[in-house]
Write a protein that holds these residues in place. Structure first.
Motif, short mmCIF file in Angstrom:
data_model
loop_
_atom_site.label_atom_id
_atom_site.label_comp_id
_atom_site.label_asym_id
_atom_site.label_seq_id
_atom_site.Cartn_x
_atom_site.Cartn_y
_atom_site.Cartn_z
N ALA A 21 18.02 37.76 61.18
CA ALA A 21 18.66 36.55 61.71
C ALA A 21 20.17 36.59 61.52
CB ALA A 21 18.08 35.31 61.02
N TRP B 192 25.49 29.23 59.96
CA TRP B 192 25.05 30.28 59.04
C TRP B 192 26.21 30.78 58.18
CZ3 TRP B 192 21.14 31.99 56.53
CH2 TRP B 192 21.16 33.26 55.96
N SER C 91 14.67 37.95 70.72
CA SER C 91 16.05 37.63 70.39
C SER C 91 16.96 37.84 71.60
CB SER C 91 16.52 38.47 69.20
OG SER C 91 16.48 39.86 69.49
N ILE D 145 17.01 26.05 57.09
CA ILE D 145 16.80 27.16 58.02
C ILE D 145 15.50 26.91 58.77
CG2 ILE D 145 18.05 28.80 56.56
CD1 ILE D 145 15.26 30.11 55.99
N ASP D 146 15.40 27.49 59.94
CA ASP D 146 14.20 27.42 60.75
C ASP D 146 14.01 28.78 61.40
OD1 ASP D 146 12.15 26.93 62.53
OD2 ASP D 146 13.02 25.11 63.37
N LEU D 147 12.92 29.45 61.06
CA LEU D 147 12.65 30.78 61.60
C LEU D 147 11.78 30.73 62.85
CD1 LEU D 147 12.08 32.74 58.26
CD2 LEU D 147 14.14 32.68 59.68
N ILE E 47 20.02 30.25 62.65
CA ILE E 47 18.77 29.71 62.10
C ILE E 47 18.99 28.42 61.31
CG2 ILE E 47 17.54 31.90 62.06
CD1 ILE E 47 18.15 32.06 59.04
#
Length: 303
Positions: free
Chosen positions: A95, A140, A276, A158-160, A108
């Motif tokens: 990320a 980030w 991505s 954060i969020d994945l 993220i």
């Protein structure tokens, strides 16, 4: 990763097809399937179950909706340092690389913007002041990441979810391949990867979802190796005064990206890489096609 529906998941099913078996289940709020090009039902069931177990494991570990997940543990730390395991560190490293490569467009920490944006098809646009306030918790570059230790400022998260499903596809395929040498296709909600060509050497036929009618395909492509992932905004948007606001948000401004494609599908060696790149393209807005051309990737862009 998206929220669970709150209902009990349906049991997995194994269905005989002309050229093997289809193992279907639900995970990550998505329909999931594993297609095994083998006449052996036991082998197909083992491969499908292995892939399902991996999907469930990853969802439990990385869903921000679960109070016991690795992501939640980070998000409730309130500014304290958190040491993460190697798998989580690898995802955070990926990320961080995406953040750098996309010049801050892929972030993220931007999931907190959902507190003010509700993409439900209505005309409710949040106030500029509310967006500016929540933007203080995005970035980030504000995080302190020294593998394996992560420290976020209080209130940051954060969020994945932008990586989780695609990562799960890659991991699930590896588990299925450990169970059988037969050709396998793993498809989680339209993000998929194949182990190689079918048993007769032919490519798998894969549909690109239509943005006009749910459940239909805009076209078919051949996939003999690697992965496909799609990013789009067909079902999540706001509409006010004739202007369509996409759910694709620019984390640098907190506002929707202007004029993104309706969907972008990218082919790559792995599903996480394909995902991505598809997201990067969507974040480019009107410049999506030019970005994909520069990247020289096999891609399909629908407006």
């Amino acid at each position: 990763m998206r929220a669970a529906t709150g209902t009990e998941p349906k049991a997995a099913t194994l269905t005989r097809e002309d050229r093997g078996y289809r193992y279907a289940f639900a995970a990550m709020a998505s329909p999931c399937e594993v297609r095994i090009d083998s006449p052996d039902a036991d082998i197909a069931a083992q491969a499908g179950a292995a892939a399902e177990a991996e999907a469930v494991r990853i969802e439990r570990k990385y869903s921000r909706y679960r109070p016991d997940s690795a992501v939640t543990r980070i998000n409730v730390a309130a500014g304290a340092e958190i040491k993460v395991d190697d798998e989580t560190a690898d995802l955070i490293d990926f990320a961080a690389a995406c953040f750098a490569e996309a010049n801050g467009l892929f972030d993220i920490t931007s999931g907190v913007l959902r507190r003010v944006w509700r993409f439900d098809g209505s005309d409710r646009i949040p106030m500029a002041g509310d967006i500016a306030a929540i933007r203080e918790l995005v970035g980030w570059s504000k995080a302190l990441w020294r593998r394996p230790v992560l420290k976020l400022a209080p209130g940051m998260e954060i969020d994945l979810g932008g990586l989780g499903k695609e990562y799960a596809v890659d991991c699930a395929l590896a588990r299925a391949r450990a169970a059988t040498a037969a050709p396998v296709l793993v498809n989680f909600g339209g993000d998929l990867r194949v182990s190689g060509p079918r048993a007769d050497g032919a490519a798998w036929k894969v549909g690109i979802a239509s943005v006009q009618k749910e459940g239909t395909a805009a076209g078919l492509i051949d996939l003999a190796e690697g992965a496909l992932a799609t990013s789009g905004d067909a079902n999540r948007y706001l509409l006010k005064d004739g202007v369509r606001y996409s759910h694709i948000l620019d984390p640098r401004s907190g506002w929707p990206v202007k004029d993104p494609p309706r969907s972008v599908t990218v082919a790559a060696a792995t599903c996480i890489e394909a995902g991505s790149l598809a997201t990067f393209a969507m974040l480019q807005g009107v410049r999506a096609e030019a970005f994909l051309k520069r990247e020289a990737v096999r891609s399909w862009c629908i407006r």
